[in-house]
Design an enzyme around this catalytic site. Structure first.
Site, PDB file in Angstrom:
ATOM      1  N   SER A  99       0.953  -1.119  -0.045  1.00 22.77           N
ATOM      2  CA  SER A  99       0.117  -0.074  -0.136  1.00 22.77           C
ATOM      3  C   SER A  99       0.950   1.078  -0.181  1.00 22.77           C
ATOM      4  O   SER A  99       1.923   1.289   0.498  1.00 22.77           O
ATOM      5  CB  SER A  99      -0.961   0.088   1.277  1.00 22.77           C
ATOM      6  OG  SER A  99      -1.647   1.218   1.408  1.00 22.77           O
TER       7      SER A  99
ATOM      8  N   SER B  18     -12.687   3.950   5.258  1.00 18.39           N
ATOM      9  CA  SER B  18     -11.654   3.649   4.378  1.00 18.39           C
ATOM     10  C   SER B  18     -11.284   2.177   4.416  1.00 18.39           C
ATOM     11  O   SER B  18     -11.172   1.452   3.520  1.00 18.39           O
ATOM     12  CB  SER B  18     -10.220   4.337   4.929  1.00 18.39           C
ATOM     13  OG  SER B  18      -9.778   3.972   6.391  1.00 18.39           O
TER      14      SER B  18
ATOM     15  N   ASP C 230     -21.438   0.253   5.867  1.00 20.39           N
ATOM     16  CA  ASP C 230     -20.322   0.923   5.270  1.00 20.39           C
ATOM     17  C   ASP C 230     -20.077  -0.154   3.971  1.00 20.39           C
ATOM     18  O   ASP C 230     -19.755   0.866   2.756  1.00 20.39           O
ATOM     19  CB  ASP C 230     -19.007   0.656   6.179  1.00 20.39           C
ATOM     20  CG  ASP C 230     -19.245   1.642   7.169  1.00 20.39           C
ATOM     21  OD1 ASP C 230     -20.039   2.461   7.156  1.00 20.39           O
ATOM     22  OD2 ASP C 230     -18.335   1.348   8.118  1.00 20.39           O
TER      23      ASP C 230
END
Length: 358
Positions: free
Chosen positions: A48, A107, A152
């Site tokens: 990442s 996120s 979410d």
């Protein structure tokens, strides 16, 4: 190839997804992008741009608590799909994101959902979005260990541009509700306090446990079936937690009715009431969130509330377009006067859900 999924803002309906309640999120323009490819060796390899190092382990080693950290959200999706009987193999993954980490804009779900749609395509699974959402929830609950509900993930997978998503977490049904603030001369500001939270730290789970205990004491499947008059039989410490759930579900219904009638400007008091309930009954706010909400209102917001799991993260404010700069400047100045980190403030545009980019 790349796939992406958005973060989300919950307009209203906070902490009710695990009580079979109603939520009203919308997707953000900010997205998490994954570049993914199939590996023939059965390994999960991920990196990442926001983290150092590479995660590299056999898929057979993925499970509760493994891998630790951010990679658990991604690897956990593959684990959940495999556990459901789907033919998922190894994957090479590179992640880039514009969804702020820890800002209460989900996120984590954006990462999960980007991986889910990538896996669905790469392995030819042909799953519907509801099935992908369930895999993402299981990854977060069982691999990461965060006791979150499904709001979410549903938002990140199912939202459409110019709409909020009415999600009934009891039966999983959804409806697109018109929500285009700019068309009404309004904007939704997202105020990231930069106070970082971590939902796996126990406080979120404690709230969920209280809600489930209250339903059990009342002899109900969930607090979705409770009325305010029912709560008097609860122990004193459970009453405010249950009261938030019951009143918040009702507020979602009221907001949806106003949006269906084209009365977006009238939802402000309901946003305010939601925040008050999250502060006093559910106790998931913090000083920085309260400051952002109070200052935004004083500078011209029609309504404001914390959004997300709480204990930090972001607040939202419904603001006339001609007051956006004034509200932004007032909030930043108030934080500076208090010696606090100046928040990031941005306009949230209701956007599309997860998809393949290229």
């Amino acid at each position: 190839m790349t796939w992406s999924a958005p973060g989300r803002v919950n307009l209203i309906g906070e902490h009710v997804d695990y009580a079979e309640g109603l939520c009203l999120p919308f997707a953000l323009a900010e997205r998490t992008v994954v570049e993914a490819s199939v590996r023939a060796d059965g390994r999960f390899v991920a990196r990442s741009d926001a983290e150092r190092g590479t995660t590299d382990l056999p898929l057979a080693d993925v499970g509760p608590g493994s891998p630790a950290g951010w990679a658990g959200y991604a690897a956990g999706v593959l684990w959940a799909l495999r556990a459901a009987g789907h033919p998922v193999g190894g994957m090479d993954l590179t992640v880039t994101a514009t969804v702020p980490l820890g800002a209460g804009l989900s996120s984590s779900a954006a990462l999960e959902c980007a991986v889910a749609v990538a896996a669905d395509d790469l392995f030819g699974l042909g799953l519907d979005r509801a099935s992908l959402a369930r895999a993402c929830v299981r990854a977060e609950n069982e691999v990461v260990g965060a006791a979150t509900g499904g709001m979410d993930q549903s938002a990140s997978l199912l939202c459409t541009a110019g709409h909020a998503l009415l999600l009934d977490t009891r039966d999983g049904s959804t409806r697109q509700v018109p929500f285009a603030p700019a068309d009404d001369g309004l904007a939704v500001l997202v105020i990231d306090t930069r106070v970082r939270h971590h939902l796996a730290d126990g406080r979120y789970g404690a709230r969920r446990a209280s809600v489930e205990k209250a339903a059990d004491v009342l002899g109900l499947p969930s607090l979705r079936d409770a009325a305010l008059d029912d709560l008097g039989s609860l122990d004193a410490e459970l009453v405010p937690r249950a009261r938030h759930i019951v009143t918040e579900i009702a507020r979602v219904g009221e907001v949806v009715a106003l949006l269906d009638d084209g009365r977006l400007r009238d939802i402000g008091p309901l946003l305010d009431a939601s925040h008050a309930s999250l502060v006093h009954d559910y106790e998931v706010s913090c000083a920085e969130l309260d400051l952002a909400v109070d200052v935004a209102r004083a500078a011209g917001a029609l309504g404001a509330r914390m959004t997300g799991g709480g204990f930090g993260g972001s607040a939202i404010a419904l603001v006339p377009i001609d007051r956006v700069d004034a509200v932004t400047d007032a909030v930043r100045a108030a934080f500076a006067r208090g010696g606090l980190t100046v928040p990031d403030v941005r306009v949230a545009e209701p956007s599309a859900g997860a998809h393949r980019d290229a």
